[in-house]
Scaffold this active site. Structure first.
Site, short mmCIF file in Angstrom:
data_model
loop_
_atom_site.label_atom_id
_atom_site.label_comp_id
_atom_site.label_asym_id
_atom_site.label_seq_id
_atom_site.Cartn_x
_atom_site.Cartn_y
_atom_site.Cartn_z
N ASP B 25 0.87 -1.17 0.00
CA ASP B 25 0.00 0.00 0.00
C ASP B 25 0.91 1.22 0.00
O ASP B 25 1.53 1.54 1.01
CB ASP B 25 -0.90 -0.04 1.25
CG ASP B 25 -1.78 1.21 1.38
OD1 ASP B 25 -1.68 2.11 0.52
OD2 ASP B 25 -2.55 1.28 2.36
N LYS B 87 2.61 11.39 -3.05
CA LYS B 87 1.59 10.74 -3.87
C LYS B 87 0.69 11.76 -4.55
O LYS B 87 0.17 11.51 -5.64
CB LYS B 87 0.77 9.81 -2.97
CG LYS B 87 -0.20 8.89 -3.69
CD LYS B 87 -0.83 7.93 -2.70
CE LYS B 87 -1.80 6.97 -3.36
NZ LYS B 87 -2.34 6.02 -2.35
N GLU B 184 -7.34 0.43 -4.43
CA GLU B 184 -7.34 0.34 -2.96
C GLU B 184 -8.67 -0.15 -2.38
O GLU B 184 -8.66 -1.06 -1.54
CB GLU B 184 -6.91 1.68 -2.36
CG GLU B 184 -5.40 1.90 -2.54
CD GLU B 184 -4.97 3.35 -2.44
OE1 GLU B 184 -5.78 4.20 -2.01
OE2 GLU B 184 -3.81 3.64 -2.78
N ASP B 206 -13.31 4.96 1.08
CA ASP B 206 -11.87 4.97 1.35
C ASP B 206 -11.34 6.41 1.32
O ASP B 206 -11.12 6.97 0.25
CB ASP B 206 -11.16 4.10 0.31
CG ASP B 206 -9.65 4.06 0.49
OD1 ASP B 206 -9.13 4.75 1.40
OD2 ASP B 206 -8.98 3.35 -0.28
#
Lengths: 172, 621
Positions: B25, B87, B184, B206
């Site tokens: 992850d 990210k 994800e 999420d």
């Protein structure tokens, strides 16, 4: 031997009928993907993985078409050599054209009015349902393909109008 | 069934060897790896016992970068060289970054992806991410005691093609064999579904550090079918910190902050936010670089007021995904919360109100994604017998081509199940036109200017014809990683002029090669040795795969066909004894080609078996 030119219904082992059992369709889809999806062949030689990806794409496309009554009807007609939604196919009975205009006016007036939108939505749902029944009969029992093509065009119109109604609901 | 068994010394039909594979992850705030050990997924911890690696990298002029807690600890003293939340910059151009003013970095406006100027020179977000992945790779290989066969890397479901490609490039730079890019929320659903034995339709909400995803999945006997996904690739927990940051500035009248003070205040804001998950109010105290002290208290009510619209912004994609899936609220059997930001009570409450049910939170929202990715990695590495789990994911955004007048012609709609191939015909608009240029875009808007530009390419060599006579078929293909490739071909003349386009927004192949060689200098690895090693690994994998295929389905081949494949295998085996990478590659290609017909027959057999095995009565009827 199973090949890429095989028709979507054969691929799913289903008879070439409009009336499809949705539960069976879904079940076959999962069964097919469970056999051919590239993840099922992750450790196979590269050629086989590539082939699996092609097959999985083909099965996805067939499922997309068969799942939607409108697309399925159009597809069955295309197997009979009838292009129901070709741009040249514009003829429509006069009374349906009148009805179209009435619905359009109703929608214009119903904007912002929840109760009126609900009434229109229900009317369209009834029409939609009736047209699907007619399509099923024309395709599966009577084999009246040109008539079925016209029903399909009506359905397409109703679907678009229903979409606009749902947008009007969201704008409330 | 009669099996033709072959057994030659050295490559007997594979004793089932456990291959080391991990799920990673790669998060905005922190990253972690997990693996499947004796049947169950578990996180991989560092020597100090920590599972979470802060996604922070500090660069130096004279030594290799430092990753994790050590970097995070100095982010306030060396903010320019310590990169966090990278990210959010993946696959982004300089002008895409709206919050540039609030970032303490020296952003460099380079063509393609933005870069960060550090003590070690300009670094692309891909390189920064690669440094994080390299740390996790070392940790995993240390803990598992061997080289990794491959990794599944997770990405936000709503990541566009450029962001996915950037993530894959980062993994490649880190020396990881990417088994799959996995969304994800889907990864979370795997971990969750398998844990709970769930069946039915579930929504996964999420909210990570920098991204928000909402996926709706149907779980049915081991098949995880994503029905729709939606989200916001620029909304996450970081934005809640920014609101507190802004509030402090407004309260204190502070204006321009130094990069150090910016980091100090952001870190304090973050601590306050986290404290508010368990307490009605939180202290917010820090001493700025100039010695000025701030001591304030932030009440939960004020915080919720400051961030109310952010919470509301997450509900829009929820509505959209339900609509796209053709579902109503009553169809949703359960809602799963993923991501550290879902610890905020205001989020839990908003989700509960929206879906009309209390969300499920029994798995650690920080670990569940990596655990799910580990399970998928285990399957793709070939450690599990088939039949227990299958993922069917979708493309999050529509893909299309720019047409006349700056409009988008949609070729693949959003929420199409992967893999998907769709073609569309275009034509020339001028007499005698011999070339045509294409602009590939991604997004839901009608105007090209509002969509994301992915790639431009040109098809040349079209035979001159009158306008409108040429038929140019453009084919879009999205693979199971969600990555797009495009090709175009002129059809009418029978002449083939085809180009294949890999959208490379950001890094060119040359740049990747350069970065690879640079990173190997750090690791003091020889590029050539690396290449040979890769070819040998691939050859080993291939030989094993073909041997297994022959053992299972050898009866599909005639004696001559079998012999021909045996010959190709022997040639490859012999090549692997030498040190010539090119020769190994050539033998590999030959074996691949030589097994094509065999592969086709095996696929046919598996399809037939699938359909007849379960539904023979129905088909015969």
């Amino acid at each position: 031997m199973i090949d890429f030119s095989q028709n979507h219904l054969d691929l799913f082992g289903l008879p070439a009928r409009f009336d499809v059992d949705v539960a069976t369709l879904e079940e076959r889809y999962r069964t097919l993907q469970s056999a051919i999806h590239p993840d099922r062949h992750a450790t196979a030689p590269e050629t086989q993985r590539r082939l699996a990806a092609q097959w999985a794409g083909q099965v996805n496309e067939a499922y997309r078409v068969l799942k939607s009554p409108l697309e399925r009807g159009r597809y069955l007609l295309s197997l009979q050599g009838v292009d129901a939604l070709a741009p040249t196919q514009t003829s429509m009975p006069a009374e349906f054209l009148m009805q179209q205009m009435e619905w359009r006016e109703e929608l214009a007036e119903a904007r912002g009015d929840y109760a009126a939108l609900s009434r229109l939505e229900q009317a369209l749902q009834r029409e939609h349902h009736g047209l699907l029944n007619a399509l099923s009969c024309q395709l599966d029992e009577l084999g009246h393909y040109e008539v079925a093509a016209e029903t399909l065009r009506k359905l397409k119109f109703i679907a678009r109008l229903e979409e606009e109604v749902s947008e009007a609901f969201e704008a409330l | 069934m009669a099996l033709l068994q072959i057994s030659e010394p050295g490559r007997s039909a594979a004793p089932h060897q456990h291959r080391l594979a991990v799920g990673i992850d790669l998060g905005t705030t922190h990253s972690l790896a997990a693996t499947v050990k004796s049947g169950s997924a578990e996180v991989i911890r560092d020597e100090a016992g920590a599972a979470l690696l802060p996604s922070a990298v500090r660069y130096f002029s004279d030594q290799p970068p430092v990753v994790g807690h050590e970097a995070l600890a100095v982010q306030t003293t060396d903010p320019v060289n310590t990169i966090v939340s990278v990210k959010r910059l993946m696959g982004r151009a300089f002008q895409d970054i709206a919050e540039a003013a609030q970032l303490p970095y020296r952003l460099v406006d380079t063509p393609g992806m933005v870069k960060l100027d550090t003590a070690a020179g300009a670094r692309s977000p891909v390189e920064v991410s690669a440094d994080i992945l390299r740390t996790l790779r070392a940790r995993s290989e240390g803990a598992l005691g061997g080289e990794l066969t491959g990794a599944v890397i997770t990405v936000p479901a709503y990541f566009d093609d450029a962001q996915r490609q950037a993530t894959k490039d980062a993994a490649k730079l880190a020396g990881l064999n990417v088994l799959r890019l996995l969304n994800e929320p889907t990864a979370a659903a795997i971990a969750y579904g398998l844990d709970q034995g769930a069946e039915g339709i579930y929504a996964v909400y999420d909210l990570g550090g920098g991204t928000f995803d909402l996926s709706v999945l149907k779980l049915s006997r081991g098949v995880f079918e994503v029905l729709a996904t939606s989200g916001n690739a620029r909304l996450g927990g970081d934005d809640f910190d920014q609101r507190i940051y802004g509030w402090v500035l407004a309260q204190t009248g502070l204006a321009e902050l130094s990069p150090q003070d910016m980091r100090l205040l952001l870190a304090a804001a973050r601590r306050a936010k986290e404290a508010l998950s368990d307490a009605p109010e939180a202290p917010l105290a820090l001493t700025l670089g100039n010695g000025q002290s701030l001591a304030m208290t932030l009440a939960r009510a004020i915080f919720e007021d400051l961030t109310h619209d952010l919470v509301q912004q997450t509900l829009l994609p929820c509505r959209k995904a339900l609509k796209d899936a053709g579902l109503s609220m009553q169809d949703i059997k359960g809602v799963v919360l993923v991501g550290g930001a879902t610890r905020m009570p205001c989020i839990r409450q908003a989700v509960a109100e929206f879906f009309g049910q209390v969300p499920l939170t029994n798995l650690d929202p920080d670990q569940v994604v990596a655990l799910g990715a580990a399970i998928q990695a285990d399957i793709l590495a070939g450690n599990r017998q088939t039949g227990d789990l299958l993922l069917l994911d979708v493309t999050p955004l529509s893909l299309g081509i720019e047409t006349m007048g700056g409009l988008t012609e949609r070729i693949i709609p959003r929420n199409a199940t992967l893999p998907v191939t769709r073609a569309q015909d275009f034509t020339t608009f001028k007499d005698g036109q011999t070339a045509m240029s294409f602009h590939v875009v991604q997004g839901e808007r009608e105007l090209v200017a509002d969509c994301r530009s992915l790639a431009r390419f040109e098809l040349r060599g079209i035979p001159p014809m009158v306008a409108g006579a040429a038929r140019i078929r453009v084919t879009f293909q999205v693979d199971a990683d969600g990555l797009l490739s495009v090709s175009a071909r002129e059809q009418t003349s029978g002449m083939e002029a085809a180009v294949a386009v890999k959208p490379s927004y950001g890094l060119s192949d040359g740049e990747i090669a350069r970065m690879l060689s640079e990173s190997y200098q750090y690791a003091q690895e020889d590029l050539q040795a690396r290449s040979l090693h890769e070819q040998l690994t691939e050859a080993g994998r291939m030989l094993e795969a073909v041997a297994a295929a022959l053992a299972g389905d050898g009866d599909l081949l005639s004696a001559e066909e079998h012999q021909a494949i045996d010959g190709l295998m022997a040639a490859l085996t012999e090549a692997t004894l030498g040190t010539d990478a090119a020769r190994v590659k050539a033998c590999l290609d030959k074996l691949n080609e030589g097994t094509q017909v065999f592969a086709g027959r095996r696929m046919d057999r598996s399809i037939r078996q699938a359909l007849t095995g379960r539904a023979i009565g129905a088909i015969a009827a």
